[in-house]
Write an enzyme that holds these catalytic residues in place. Structure first.
Site, mmCIF file in Angstrom:
data_model
loop_
_atom_site.group_PDB
_atom_site.id
_atom_site.type_symbol
_atom_site.label_atom_id
_atom_site.label_comp_id
_atom_site.label_asym_id
_atom_site.label_seq_id
_atom_site.Cartn_x
_atom_site.Cartn_y
_atom_site.Cartn_z
ATOM 1 C CD GLU A 122 -2.885 1.267 2.305
ATOM 2 O OE1 GLU A 122 -2.761 0.484 3.259
ATOM 3 O OE2 GLU A 122 -3.751 2.132 2.227
ATOM 4 C CB ALA A 255 0.488 -2.293 11.607
ATOM 5 C CG MET A 256 0.115 -3.268 4.867
ATOM 6 S SD MET A 256 -0.894 -1.825 4.383
ATOM 7 C CE MET A 256 -2.069 -2.623 3.303
ATOM 8 C CG ASN A 258 -0.048 -6.866 3.929
ATOM 9 O OD1 ASN A 258 -0.101 -5.993 3.079
ATOM 10 N ND2 ASN A 258 0.847 -6.870 4.907
ATOM 11 C CG HIS A 290 -6.429 0.549 12.402
ATOM 12 N ND1 HIS A 290 -7.219 1.663 12.312
ATOM 13 C CD2 HIS A 290 -5.804 0.435 11.191
ATOM 14 C CE1 HIS A 290 -7.086 2.200 11.111
ATOM 15 N NE2 HIS A 290 -6.224 1.474 10.411
ATOM 16 C CD GLU A 291 -3.071 -2.085 10.593
ATOM 17 O OE1 GLU A 291 -3.532 -2.288 9.458
ATOM 18 O OE2 GLU A 291 -2.689 -0.953 10.973
ATOM 19 C CD GLU A 313 -6.577 3.263 6.534
ATOM 20 O OE1 GLU A 313 -6.785 3.116 7.747
ATOM 21 O OE2 GLU A 313 -5.946 2.424 5.856
#
Ligand code: SER
Ligand code: ZN
Length: 621
Positions: A122, A255-256, A258, A290-291, A313
């Site tokens: 991203e 963080a992400m 995926n 959140h993730e 978001e």
């Protein structure tokens, strides 16, 4: 060679991609400087698209070769990607590229961190891995084969085969390329499991470097709490056989999300009672939530284009705030969020980079991961919930998940589920997505024979992004506190839509004190003329914890400014109010700590400078 001039991209120019994708097969041979990536992508013409130009994004790739339906082709390659003639029928594109993960210091695409391979795609990192339509509205099912010498080889979805030096992963859920992830490393897992609401057992792993095993327990518990909360509050169940988190030392973002393979900056997931503060624990819990919540708000339903970033978001920040409020203290969470919003988002709105929650143009999307998109985006959802009510919010969300699962959506889609659920027209409310700037809201009072009239005025300063702001829809939560400290009117949501508007409260005995903008019900700068005695009364008696804190802060501000300017002693009303709050054992200690807190030195300096004084840091200190 000169860099290409930055190009401005406009929301209004959106067109669908010319092709859809039936399947993606990727094959990685990992080597630090010469990783080979083979792709096999089944395309078909998109009936919704007019433009059938076959363009694939690609940056910093060495093309080894490409075929269409097995026949060698020679695409036109530029630094941004390639084009190629393709049949007017379904076809299979195959390509092989070479990339240099170890030389990739941008930490976008596939890169190395301390000997391990990891990815960040991203917003537009996947184009540094292979040639692909790297845009969020192209969703596909991926199968990934990883050849590498590391003991742990991970990608999205479920593993279909794991041998030494090779793993094959299949992700059954169509996803955009920005959610692709790959990790290869010498890692150890802290493992657990979660049984979902329909009784499926999901394996959970938190992968870390050897030596960090002792810092995983809290993160794992936070993950399980998040999974349960999303089932209980939003009816959202996890959808793969396993959920992996990997902690990485070098990571651009916190963080992400995926799909099935979240990647975290180590600082955002590892914690131990010996080295972490209470604030660290709270932050880690919130980021994990959140993730995880992105699995539905972001992954199952994604964004049509990057202008819609707030769709995932804003909503996911709103959801993680709700989660933290439920896990911890709702007033403390609200107050902390407002402190943060004022410090970061209000400042953004006042500066040259002010932009709407949904920008209408950009040159570089990485510059729009802002407090406006995230935090103001979440505030907008909070206002929508206040305006329609909890039940309608929940119905609208159910409709959103039913109607848009598997789609790449827009803010229009999001607002339409609220319009369809409630029958409301949200045309004016939509300004919250299109106008930059923080509205200033002032309120004056008129008291006559048992009737209190609150007269509001709103005004949003003009900015380059929004030269002529129009009035916003403001949900203003108001309650009334009597002279004896009792609440004479419970919270009512006044819905302001005009530049000036009055609201009447009648049948009142003695003049009450208005507690305005309870819970910070709209992200505005409020000007309310209250005497110090009225503020101290609200600090002592308001039933709304946010406003108790807010009045304490206003009193502190006034008192400190007078002390700085005139060397006076602290305002006794303020001290008395604070004393009554901090000695009230029925109140949460964290809330009392916030009430005891002082405005920051920079807040005081800014206030002095705005009034034309020269702030003296020594005196402020
Ligand atoms: N999508 C990521 C997140 O918000 C990037 O920061 O969690
Ligand atoms: Zn996010």
């Amino acid at each position: 060679m000169s860099e290409a001039a930055p190009q401005t991209i406009y929301l209004a120019d959106y067109t669908p991609y010319g092709f859809t994708i039936d399947s993606v097969d990727l094959h990685f041979d990992l080597k630090p400087h010469q990783t080979r990536v083979k792709s096999r992508i089944a395309f078909r013409p998109n009936p919704q698209a007019i433009d059938r130009t076959f363009f694939l994004h690609g940056e910093n790739l060495t093309l080894i070769g490409a075929t269409i339906d097995g026949a060698v082709v020679s695409p036109d390659v530029t630094p941004q990607g390639l084009t190629c003639d393709v049949p007017d029928a379904p076809f299979v594109w195959e390509a092989e590229v070479e990339i240099d993960p170890k030389g990739n210091t941008a930490l976008e695409g596939l890169y190395m961190s301390n000997g391990m391979y990891c990815t960040q795609c991203e917003a537009e990192g996947f184009r540094k891995i292979t040639y692909y339509p790297d845009r969020p509205d192209v969703m596909a099912v991926f199968t990934v084969t990883i050849n590498g010498s590391h003991p742990v080889l991970l990608s999205n979805g479920n593993p279909t085969s794991v041998e030494s030096n090779q793993a094959i992963w299949h992700d059954p859920w169509p996803k955009p390329s920005y959610l692709f992830a790959l990790v290869a490393g010498d890692l150890v897992a802290h493992s657990d499991s979660f049984t979902t609401m329909s009784g499926r057992k999901v394996a959970l792993n938190l992968y870390v470097r050897p030596g960090d095993e002792g810092k995983c327990a809290f993160g794992m518990e936070a993950l399980k709490r998040s999974m349960k909360w999303d089932e209980d509050e939003y009816g959202r169940e996890y959808d793969l056989d396993l959920f992996n988190i990997v902690a990485v030392d070098d990571f651009n973002m916190g963080a992400m999300e995926n799909k099935g393979l979240n990647i975290f900056n180590s600082s955002a997931v590892l914690a131990s009672p010996e080295t972490s503060t209470d604030m660290n624990f709270e932050r880690i819990e919130a980021i994990i939530a959140h993730e995880y919540f992105h699995n539905w708000t972001g992954n199952r339903i994604t964004c049509r284009d990057w202008f819609q970033l707030c769709l995932k978001e804003g909503l996911t920040v709103f959801r993680d705030s709700q989660f933290t409020s439920d896990m911890r203290s709702a007033p403390v969470k609200r107050i902390s969020d407002v402190i943060d919003l004022r410090a970061r988002q209000f400042a953004e709105d006042q500066g040259p980079l002010a932009h709407p929650v949904r920008p209408e143009s950009f040159q570089e999307i990485n510059n729009f991961y802002t407090a406006t998109v995230y935090e103001k985006g979440a505030e907008v959802i909070g206002m929508l919930k206040l305006l329609v009510g909890d039940k309608a919010y929940s119905d609208a969300l159910d409709l959103y998940f039913d109607r848009h699962d598997g789609q790449a959506c827009t803010i229009e889609d999001w607002l339409r589920v609220f319009e369809d659920t409630t029958g409301r027209d949200l045309t004016q409310f939509k300004r919250w997505y299109s106008q930059a700037g923080t509205p200033h809201l002032s309120v004056t009072e008129d008291w006559q024979h048992g009737t209190l009239t609150l007269k509001f005025r709103q005004h949003t300063p003009a900015s380059a992004a929004t030269p002529a702001p129009q009035p916003q829809v403001l949900p203003i939560a108001v309650g009334l506190i009597g002279q004896d400290g009792d609440e004479v009117e419970e919270t009512r949501i006044l819905e302001m839509t005009e530049a000036e508007q009055s609201f009447v409260f009648d049948d009142l005995g003695t003049r009450p004190i208005a507690s305005v903008l309870r819970g910070f019900s709209a992200p505005v700068v409020l000007k309310q003329q209250l005497s110090d005695a009225d503020r101290a009364h609200l600090l002592a008696y308001d039933t709304d914890p946010f406003n108790r804190w807010e009045q304490g802060r206003m009193l502190a501000f006034g008192s400190l400014l007078a002390m700085i300017r005139e060397g006076t002693s602290p305002n006794p009303d303020w001290l008395a109010g604070v004393r009554s709050v901090i000695s009230d054992e029925s109140l949460d200690p964290a809330f009392r700590a916030l009430v005891l807190g002082l405005p920051s030195q920079s807040d005081l300096a800014r206030e002095l400078a705005d009034a034309g004084d020269t702030p003296d840091p020594d005196i402020i200190y």
